[in-house]
Design a protein around this motif. Structure first.
Motif, short mmCIF file in Angstrom:
data_model
loop_
_atom_site.label_atom_id
_atom_site.label_comp_id
_atom_site.label_asym_id
_atom_site.label_seq_id
_atom_site.Cartn_x
_atom_site.Cartn_y
_atom_site.Cartn_z
N ASN B 416 0.81 -1.26 -0.07
CA ASN B 416 -0.02 0.08 0.07
C ASN B 416 0.68 1.11 0.16
OD1 ASN B 416 -2.85 -0.87 0.44
ND2 ASN B 416 -1.86 -2.16 2.01
N TYR B 417 2.26 1.42 0.20
CA TYR B 417 2.94 2.55 0.61
C TYR B 417 3.07 3.17 -0.90
CZ TYR B 417 7.15 -0.31 0.05
OH TYR B 417 8.34 -1.38 -0.40
N ASP B 418 3.05 2.46 -2.00
CA ASP B 418 3.37 3.27 -3.20
C ASP B 418 2.18 3.84 -3.61
OD1 ASP B 418 4.48 4.46 -5.35
OD2 ASP B 418 5.31 2.56 -6.05
N ILE B 419 1.66 5.33 -3.10
CA ILE B 419 0.58 5.69 -3.55
C ILE B 419 0.36 5.88 -4.95
CG2 ILE B 419 -0.67 7.92 -3.08
CD1 ILE B 419 -1.70 5.93 -1.13
N GLN B 420 1.80 6.53 -5.25
CA GLN B 420 1.64 7.14 -6.73
C GLN B 420 1.44 5.87 -7.84
OE1 GLN B 420 5.10 7.25 -8.88
NE2 GLN B 420 4.28 8.70 -10.24
N SER B 421 1.87 4.81 -7.55
CA SER B 421 1.43 3.74 -8.46
C SER B 421 0.13 3.37 -8.41
CB SER B 421 2.27 2.48 -8.19
OG SER B 421 3.74 2.82 -8.19
N ILE B 422 -0.46 3.45 -7.13
CA ILE B 422 -1.86 3.13 -6.97
C ILE B 422 -2.68 4.07 -7.59
CG2 ILE B 422 -3.63 2.87 -5.30
CD1 ILE B 422 -1.62 1.82 -3.09
N ALA B 423 -2.18 5.37 -7.64
CA ALA B 423 -2.99 6.46 -8.10
C ALA B 423 -3.10 6.43 -9.68
CB ALA B 423 -2.51 7.84 -7.70
N SER B 424 -2.00 5.78 -10.26
CA SER B 424 -1.89 5.70 -11.67
C SER B 424 -2.35 4.28 -12.06
CB SER B 424 -0.29 5.93 -12.07
OG SER B 424 0.23 4.94 -11.69
N GLY B 425 -2.83 3.51 -11.21
CA GLY B 425 -3.54 2.14 -11.54
C GLY B 425 -2.79 0.89 -11.64
N GLN B 426 -1.42 1.32 -11.35
CA GLN B 426 -0.36 0.16 -11.32
C GLN B 426 -0.61 -0.71 -10.09
OE1 GLN B 426 3.01 2.01 -12.39
NE2 GLN B 426 2.08 2.88 -14.17
N THR B 427 -1.47 -1.48 -9.67
CA THR B 427 -1.24 -2.28 -8.51
C THR B 427 -1.27 -3.81 -8.62
OG1 THR B 427 -3.74 -2.33 -8.53
CG2 THR B 427 -2.95 -0.50 -7.31
N ILE B 428 -0.63 -4.27 -7.44
CA ILE B 428 -0.45 -5.92 -7.59
C ILE B 428 -1.87 -6.61 -7.56
CG2 ILE B 428 1.06 -7.73 -6.59
CD1 ILE B 428 2.49 -5.58 -5.20
N PHE B 429 -2.77 -5.84 -6.52
CA PHE B 429 -4.02 -6.43 -6.33
C PHE B 429 -5.00 -5.85 -7.05
CE2 PHE B 429 -1.18 -6.99 -2.77
CZ PHE B 429 -0.98 -8.28 -2.62
N ALA B 430 -6.07 -6.65 -7.23
CA ALA B 430 -7.17 -5.99 -8.12
C ALA B 430 -8.00 -5.24 -6.95
CB ALA B 430 -8.07 -7.14 -8.72
N GLY B 431 -8.44 -4.17 -7.48
CA GLY B 431 -9.56 -3.21 -6.64
C GLY B 431 -8.69 -2.63 -5.50
N GLN B 432 -7.29 -2.36 -5.45
CA GLN B 432 -6.50 -1.76 -4.37
C GLN B 432 -7.12 -0.30 -4.67
OE1 GLN B 432 -5.30 -3.61 -2.23
NE2 GLN B 432 -3.28 -2.87 -1.78
N THR B 433 -7.45 0.39 -3.84
CA THR B 433 -7.89 1.75 -3.74
C THR B 433 -7.02 2.73 -3.18
OG1 THR B 433 -9.54 1.72 -2.10
CG2 THR B 433 -10.38 1.19 -4.11
N GLY B 435 -8.07 5.11 -0.92
CA GLY B 435 -8.65 5.23 0.34
C GLY B 435 -8.16 4.18 1.24
N PHE B 436 -8.09 2.86 0.62
CA PHE B 436 -7.70 1.82 1.29
C PHE B 436 -6.25 1.69 1.87
CE2 PHE B 436 -5.97 -2.46 1.40
CZ PHE B 436 -6.82 -3.17 2.41
N ALA B 437 -5.42 2.16 0.92
CA ALA B 437 -4.06 2.35 1.00
C ALA B 437 -3.71 3.16 2.17
CB ALA B 437 -3.33 2.81 -0.23
N LEU B 438 -4.54 4.59 2.04
CA LEU B 438 -4.27 5.51 2.99
C LEU B 438 -4.67 5.28 4.41
CD1 LEU B 438 -5.28 8.66 1.20
CD2 LEU B 438 -3.05 8.10 1.85
N ILE B 439 -5.58 4.41 4.53
CA ILE B 439 -5.91 3.67 5.88
C ILE B 439 -4.85 2.91 6.44
CG2 ILE B 439 -7.47 2.13 7.24
CD1 ILE B 439 -9.81 3.30 5.38
#
Lengths: 315, 461
Positions: B416-433, B435-439
């Motif tokens: 979850n710590y790589d917010i930039q990748s999550i924001a650009s949609g490059q995540t390892i897990f499906a449906g990683q948002t 909001g979830f990462a920030l929590i």
């Protein structure tokens, strides 16, 4: 009655399963040099660490200038300066830069005050050298400068003469006496050497195996250590023969050590006894070189006796 | 507050007097310059797409020769027409011309119009081509295009935007590329059935429309090295500028922040532990400042130093990219549409945002090392564990997920710590948002900081 500026009451400290300090209590007053004496491992440093809040305490109270350390840490620390164990400063900074660090952590310290303390400890000429270039003695001086920077009411120095040369020790003694007697600071100095205490302390608190054995003025300590007997060392041509020659004198005890004769004489009528001993050795035709009163050694021994030869019982 | 400021000042002086800190700052600058330099080198190896087809062929001599030799009359007529009219493949007339000649593709605009007309319109197209009557051509096809495509034609006619006779020429109008692409996407959208593709085409159209309506000649979105490679080799609906600019390097530069992270960990991991290993902790703690204040001042130092280093990276990267590629497009805007929402921000601000998002990851790892630093007395242990967690954490999580199918690792900080990748949609897990990462990040930060606080304020020194 001088003001009590450091008050320790029923201090207990356990480290793991070891009970390090048992009900330590003592007071130290403004304007005195208080010696905190004990063999290695007796609990001197632990007590000092408790006093400056470096370690927590299990029970008891410590107050500095009326502020309790565990309740008003900042208030208490504003009135104390010290060196605990080795005087470690930031090696990559100069002495002056180090002092500037501490100045920013205390209130109302001016540039002039930094210059002043550097002069007091004799580092004014080398204040802009990095601490890494300093000898142990110079670091000790820098440590003292740090400790007195904010003119604390209580100055606590843990084994401050470590690493100092004889001239440095003398200088430090003079500084500490001056601070106590002229400026009214309560100076607390820990040591395991009685001889050192004698030269600068007004009162001495003795600690051994985590227990306070008592607090004495220097005179009290001298008198009590003298006890019932005085001891003399006799150097003569034949110690064995001399021992036989004085065997009939009552009340004295003699022991042989390194071809010298050590005798213990009751204080009561000591002068007469000594002149009799003198006469009998001479009459026995043994060459007599000197007879010396062993006062100093006795004080040191009294201390070792009191602390139960504590040095051997570390741990 | 004044006390805390003085403590922070102390920490900064200590850090800046250490040779290691100076080396770290220099390394940060070198890495930023080096990164841009590497991008510059790789663009030198790639041919600049703009330079290709500068003078497209209009003679068709080879094709005409071939047709003559083979006796292929249809081809001969076809190429002779293009040759006589001087129509290259880069000419707006190419599409209506080949359609009129019966070779129109269903994918092209003219081809679409012809195939969806009941009458034969070859003659009309031929007239438009011969007369170079683009207004007539666009006026004619407007109503025959799908509803959604018509906006581009209307915009062209209203604003009197003449199509290019050579779209590769220096004075080609950027708006033509956007208008053409808009039409292309509209046609493709009407044909695909996948909802995802429809959304993609719709987003691309919205971006093109935004740029045209707001007169944004250069779009920062899609200019990074990876974006350019994708556009060059794949047929993705992404409007992009097809030349190398400062943005080619600058949009990729936020990844330098990961390196800064390593350097911050060195500071965070040693700021408390080194006081213990140097023995200076005792002189630090016997001052009339609570341990809490001292710890807070150290944490503030780590965080602000991290921020300063990230900003330093940003500025150095910006200047280096500008010096290497030219500052010409420095004022460009970033326009991107995601799921129907168009956002437009100045490009420099957008990249700064990317640096800050990457900074979150640095913040988490620095806090982790800082907490370790407050617990163990060894700087090297705190630094080592911090760097290990930062560099290996994500790989371990990825391995657990992909090789062993353990989905629960999605709750770990490393997922979850790589917010930039999550924001650009490059995540390892499906449906990683986000909001979830920030929590998850917030929970970890609280745990790290409480551990540090408890360890430092209660410890026997």
């Amino acid at each position: 009655m001088p003001e009590t500026v450091l008050k320790i009451e029923n201090l207990n400290k356990t480290l793991g399963k070891r009970h390090i300090l048992h009900d330590i209590s003592f007071d130290a007053y403004a304007g005195e040099v208080f010696g905190f004496l004990g063999p290695n491992g007796a609990g001197k440093t632990t007590t000092i660490k408790c006093a400056v809040g470096l370690i927590s305490i299990d029970s008891g109270t410590i107050s500095i200038g009326g502020r309790e350390v565990s309740e008003d840490f900042e208030g208490a620390m504003a009135q104390v300066g010290g060196i605990v164990e080795n005087p470690e400063m930031y090696k990559f900074l100069t002495a002056r830069q180090n002092l500037e660090q501490y100045a920013r952590m205390r209130d109302g310290i001016t540039k002039e005050r930094i210059d002043e303390v550097l002069k007091i400890v004799g580092l004014a000429n080398r204040a802009d050298e990095k601490i890494s270039k300093y000898s142990l003695g110079m670091r000790q001086r820098a440590g003292v400068a740090q400790a007195i920077l904010h003119k604390p009411k209580v100055l606590i120095l843990d084994e401050p003469t470590n690493g100092l040369d004889p001239a440095g020790i003398k200088e430090l003694r003079d500084i500490l006496k001056h601070l106590a007697h002229e400026e009214g600071v309560c100076v607390i100095v820990s040591s395991h050497l009685m001889s050192e205490m004698e030269l600068m302390c007004d009162r001495v608190g003795i600690i051994a195996q985590g227990k306070m054995l008592g607090v004495y003025t220097l005179e009290e300590l001298m008198n009590s250590s003298n006890g019932e007997n005085e001891r003399y060392l006799i150097r003569c041509g034949d110690a064995q023969k001399a021992m036989e020659a004085i065997a009939d004198i009552e009340g004295i005890e003699s022991t042989l050590s390194d071809d010298q004769l050590e005798i213990s004489v009751p204080i009561e009528g000591a002068k007469e006894t000594i002149s009799r001993i003198n006469r009998q050795i001479v009459l026995a035709e043994i060459p007599l070189y000197e007879v010396n009163l062993l006062e100093k050694k006795k004080l040191e021994e009294a201390f070792i006796e009191m602390t139960g030869n504590g040095g051997d019982q570390i741990g | 507050m004044g006390k805390l400021t003085a403590l922070v000042k102390n920490e900064y002086i200590k850090q800046l007097k250490k040779r290691s800190t100076i080396i770290i700052l220099i390394l940060t600058a070198i890495v930023s310059v080096g990164f841009t330099g590497i991008v510059k080198l790789s663009t030198l190896e790639m041919s600049d797409p703009e330079l290709d087809d500068h003078t497209p062929d209009t003679s068709y001599s080879v094709e005409i020769e071939d047709a003559r030799r083979n006796g292929d009359d249809t081809s001969l007529e076809y190429y002779t027409f293009l040759s006589e009219q001087g129509i290259s493949t880069a000419d707006w007339r190419y599409d209506p011309a080949v359609t009129a000649l019966g070779e129109g593709s269903f994918d092209s605009v003219a081809g679409y119009v012809q195939k969806n007309s009941s009458e034969d319109i070859s003659g009309r197209f031929r007239d438009f081509v011969i007369n170079k009557d683009w207004k007539g051509y666009y006026g004619f096809i407007k109503d025959k295009l799908p509803e959604e495509a018509r906006w581009a034609v209307e915009f062209r006619l209203e604003n009197d935007i003449a199509p290019d006779e050579n779209m590769y020429s220096e004075d080609a109008d950027w708006r033509n590329v956007q208008l053409d692409q808009y039409l292309q996407y509209a046609l493709k959208k009407s044909k695909v059935s996948s909802e995802q593709m429809k959304t993609n085409y719709d987003d691309a159209m919205k971006t093109a429309r935004y740029r045209l309506e707001h007169d944004i000649a250069f779009n920062v979105a899609g200019t990074s090295m990876t974006d350019m490679e994708r556009v060059m080799y794949e047929d993705e609906p992404m409007p992009t500028s097809n030349k190398f600019t400062m943005w080619t390097a600058f949009t990729t530069s936020p990844s330098v922040v990961s390196f800064v992270g390593l350097l911050i960990i060195i500071i965070a991991g040693s700021i408390v532990a080194s006081e213990f290993s140097n023995g200076t902790i005792k002189f630090l703690l016997i001052n009339p400042r609570s341990r809490g204040k001292i710890l807070i001042s150290k944490y503030i130092t780590v965080i602000t130093a991290g921020l300063v280093m990230i900003v330093l990276c940003f500025i150095v990267s910006l200047l280096t990219a500008g010096l290497m590629f030219g500052f010409g497009e420095a004022g460009a805007t970033y326009v991107k549409t995601t799921a129907g929402e168009t956002t437009a921000v100045p490009g420099i601000l957008y990249i700064f945002g990317q640096y800050m998002l990457k900074g979150v990851y640095v913040l988490v790892m620095a806090t982790f090392s800082f907490a370790l630093s407050s617990l163990v007395k060894s700087s090297s242990l705190a630094i080592g564990l911090g760097i290990f967690a930062m560099t290996m954490g994500e790989s371990v999580v990825m391995m657990l997920k992909q090789a062993f199918g353990i989905d629960a690792v999605r709750y770990t900080i490393f997922a979850n710590y790589d917010i930039q990748s999550i924001a650009s949609g490059q995540t390892i897990f499906a449906g990683q948002t986000i909001g979830f990462a920030l929590i998850i990040i917030a929970i970890h930060m609280v745990v790290f900081l409480l551990t540090a606080w408890d360890g430092f304020t209660r410890r026997d020194v």
